[in-house]
Design an enzyme around this catalytic site. Structure first.
Site, PDB file in Angstrom:
ATOM      1  N   SER B  44     -44.640  18.887 -52.811  1.00 25.38           N
ATOM      2  CA  SER B  44     -44.514  17.645 -53.827  1.00 25.38           C
ATOM      3  C   SER B  44     -45.725  16.549 -53.514  1.00 25.38           C
ATOM      4  CB  SER B  44     -43.183  17.022 -53.882  1.00 25.38           C
ATOM      5  OG  SER B  44     -42.295  18.087 -54.223  1.00 25.38           O
ATOM      6  N   GLY B  70     -39.762  14.825 -45.338  1.00 21.45           N
ATOM      7  CA  GLY B  70     -39.699  13.663 -45.614  1.00 21.45           C
ATOM      8  C   GLY B  70     -41.020  13.620 -46.762  1.00 21.45           C
ATOM      9  N   CYS B 127     -34.889  15.828 -54.341  1.00 19.32           N
ATOM     10  CA  CYS B 127     -35.152  15.907 -52.717  1.00 19.32           C
ATOM     11  C   CYS B 127     -33.882  15.100 -52.253  1.00 19.32           C
ATOM     12  CB  CYS B 127     -36.408  15.228 -52.089  1.00 19.32           C
ATOM     13  SG  CYS B 127     -36.669  15.361 -50.448  1.00 19.32           S
ATOM     14  N   THR B 191     -32.880  22.067 -52.166  1.00 22.18           N
ATOM     15  CA  THR B 191     -31.827  22.359 -51.039  1.00 22.18           C
ATOM     16  C   THR B 191     -30.729  21.554 -51.333  1.00 22.18           C
ATOM     17  OG1 THR B 191     -33.028  20.824 -49.882  1.00 22.18           O
ATOM     18  CG2 THR B 191     -33.684  22.976 -49.395  1.00 22.18           C
TER      19      THR B 191
END
Lengths: 265, 303
Positions: B44, B70, B127, B191
């Site tokens: 990303s 992160g 995320c 996820t």
């Protein structure tokens, strides 16, 4: 791939800013490989393995950031988390003349390799170790104990050994080599690139250890992928042979930071 | 047999490298095509460079993989040459994954990234690992999804794919909101939130403490999400989550996926996992006398 808790069994002061930490664990590692060392609440980073006798493994560590500063405060009996060993290793071959070229902390994995190969028949070692000055030369005492090994020390300021660069000695040895040597090197990338160039010039076999930013250590994050091959240096490296090194376009030119930005050498 | 058309673009096989895995550089992405995937998704990309979280950022067991990197990336300006590099090395389709902290910033990144030769934009609104910085993921709110989808769509010159979160209990509603706002496709799933503790040090293993679970444990969760979304929207789905074998990929297609995202499988079966999965799919299709994937897409739905 969970961190394994390992206990510090011994700590050796190598010089004012370098210590070797021994951990009691049968790591089953080979020279050139690395572990990810984790101190909870601080950080986790890759460290080249500097010894492994089947009962303890050693990491020779330069104090340079939060993780190593914390590590330097630890004592025998304290614990850390270790994952690995990861990556490729140097060739361990009998009946071979090795020329080792170590810059600074690169002496650590190469002295580990020396202890492994000196037991093999027909192995001779020329060990070129360079540093800025005498107090930064690593492992001279340890290397002196290894049979069939000749030390060639160089320092930038001439305070020990010969004044000059490791590559000056390497070129002389390659020029006068009677059998086909295997050159193995570990140190700053520009030094390794100069070693590679000499090995190309004298058509000598060569193995380099390539350091790149690593997050996982096992080929998932992609942070240590090199241009243009896209190979991860945690899986297909850190030790690469001359043919592969010659195909790594970025070698000696740039590496990447934690964000993935190119940083020129 | 495995050729797949997705939003008018042909993939040589339906396996695409999922975002976040081995996608930092153009050369790395191209190397994954050499290893057998039909297309790739970048890690990303944000407006500005980000170093990401401290290590440990990932860990794995036989059953699950857990990560909190992160969203490290070099920023959109530095990502453009990486995409160009990919194009110089590979002809496979490339999906640019983008993320941002606000809807307007999503639009800005989308506009920038369209200057490079990408085939699709995947909008990462899901995320689970940057809550401290950005608050609750947008993927839990139909209002946020509508706003982001609209602005990204208006700024993009390529089709856009909205990536949803399995943490949203009503993921099909989220997919409907994206479709209604103009999304061209859905990626399901990101996820799912998780945490693991090292009992000797008495600490969470990841530096970020919580992370996102992928790997085999995510498969049944992802299948349920794709199954529900397929029943609720008309736009195509990239089914992602826990696929490590050809059988898993076939199940994903039977749940309704057009393309199948594969990421953590590289941990379980090395980077050659893509070619292995493709070969296993072909073998199954041969055994079952399946001529094309269209024949079995959504086959698990009875009505």
């Amino acid at each position: 791939m969970l961190p394994k808790t390992v206990k510090i069994s011994k700590i050796i002061d190598e010089n004012p800013s370098v210590k070797t930490f021994y951990f009691s664990h049968n790591l089953k590692s080979k020279p050139g490989q690395f572990v990810m060392l984790w101190l909870p609440d601080i950080d986790q980073k890759p460290f080249s393995i500097s010894s492994d006798d089947g009962e303890n493994f050693g990491l020779t560590v330069f104090k340079r950031g939060p993780l190593t500063e914390k590590l330097f405060t630890l004592k025998v009996g304290d614990r850390a988390g270790s994952t690995g060993p990861f990556g490729t290793c140097y060739s361990i071959l009998p009946n071979r003349h090795y020329i080792m070229v170590a810059g600074g902390y690169g002496a650590a994995p190469l002295s580990f390799l020396s202890t492994k190969i000196c037991e093999l028949p027909g192995v001779t070692i020329d060990f070129i170790v360079g540093a800025r000055s005498k107090d930064l030369l690593l492992f001279e005492d340890r290397l002196k104990l290894i049979p069939h090994l000749k030390i060639h020390a160089t320092t930038d300021d001439g305070s020990a050994g010969r004044k000059g660069r490791v590559t000056d000695v390497l070129e002389e040895l390659l020029k006068n080599a009677t059998s086909k040597p295997l050159v193995v090197t570990c140190g700053p990338e520009l030094m390794e690139k100069a070693v590679l160039d000499l090995c190309n010039k004298y058509d000598s076999d060569c193995e380099l250890s390539i350091e790149r930013q690593m997050k996982c250590g096992f080929g998932i994050c992609g942070q240590c992928a090199v241009d243009d091959l896209g190979l991860c240096m945690c899986i297909d490296g850190p030790v690469v042979n001359r043919a592969l090194a010659n195909r790594i376009f970025e070698l000696g030119k740039y590496h990447r930071d934690k964000a993935g930005n190119k940083i020129n050498y | 047999m495995l050729h797949t058309t997705f939003l008018n673009k042909t993939f040589s096989n339906p396996i695409v490298l999922a975002s976040g895995i081995l996608g930092v550089t153009g050369a790395s992405l191209a190397h994954m095509v050499e290893n057998g995937c039909g297309g790739v998704t970048t890690k990303s990309i944000s407006l500005e460079p980000r170093p990401g979280h401290k290590n440990p950022t990932m860990m794995g067991t036989d059953d699950y993989f857990l990560n909190a990197v992160g969203l490290s990336n070099p920023g959109v300006a530095n990502a453009l040459p990486e995409i160009a590099k990919f194009h110089s090395l590979s002809t496979a389709p490339i999906i640019a994954s983008i993320f941002a902290g606000t809807a307007d910033e999503f639009g800005e990144v989308a506009e920038h990234i369209c200057a490079s030769p990408i085939d699709f934009i995947e909008v990462n609104i899901s995320c689970p690992n940057v809550g401290k910085e950005f608050g609750t993921p947008f993927a839990y709110s139909t209002t946020a999804i509508e706003a982001i989808t609209k602005i990204v769509k208006s700024k993009s010159t390529v089709p856009i794919i909205i990536k949803l979160s399995p943490n949203a209990w009503n993921i099909a509603e989220m997919a409907k909101a994206a479709e209604a706002a103009g999304a061209d496709a859905i990626t399901a799933v990101n996820t799912i939130s998780g945490l693991m503790i090292d009992i000797e040090s008495r600490r969470p293993i990841l530096a970020n403490k919580q992370g996102g679970v992928s790997g085999p444990a995510l498969l049944p969760i992802a299948l349920k999400c794709v199954y529900d979304i397929y029943a609720s929207v008309k736009i195509p789905i990239i089914g992602t989550g826990g696929v490590t074998t050809g059988r898993d990929a076939i199940a994903m297609i039977m749940a309704g996926a057009t393309l199948v995202g594969v990421g953590s499988a590289a941990y379980y079966r090395e980077k050659t996992c893509f070619a292995k999965i493709v070969a296993e799919m072909a073998e199954f299709m041969q055994t079952e006398n399946i001529k094309s994937l269209a024949e079995i897409r959504g086959a698990a739905h009875t009505n």
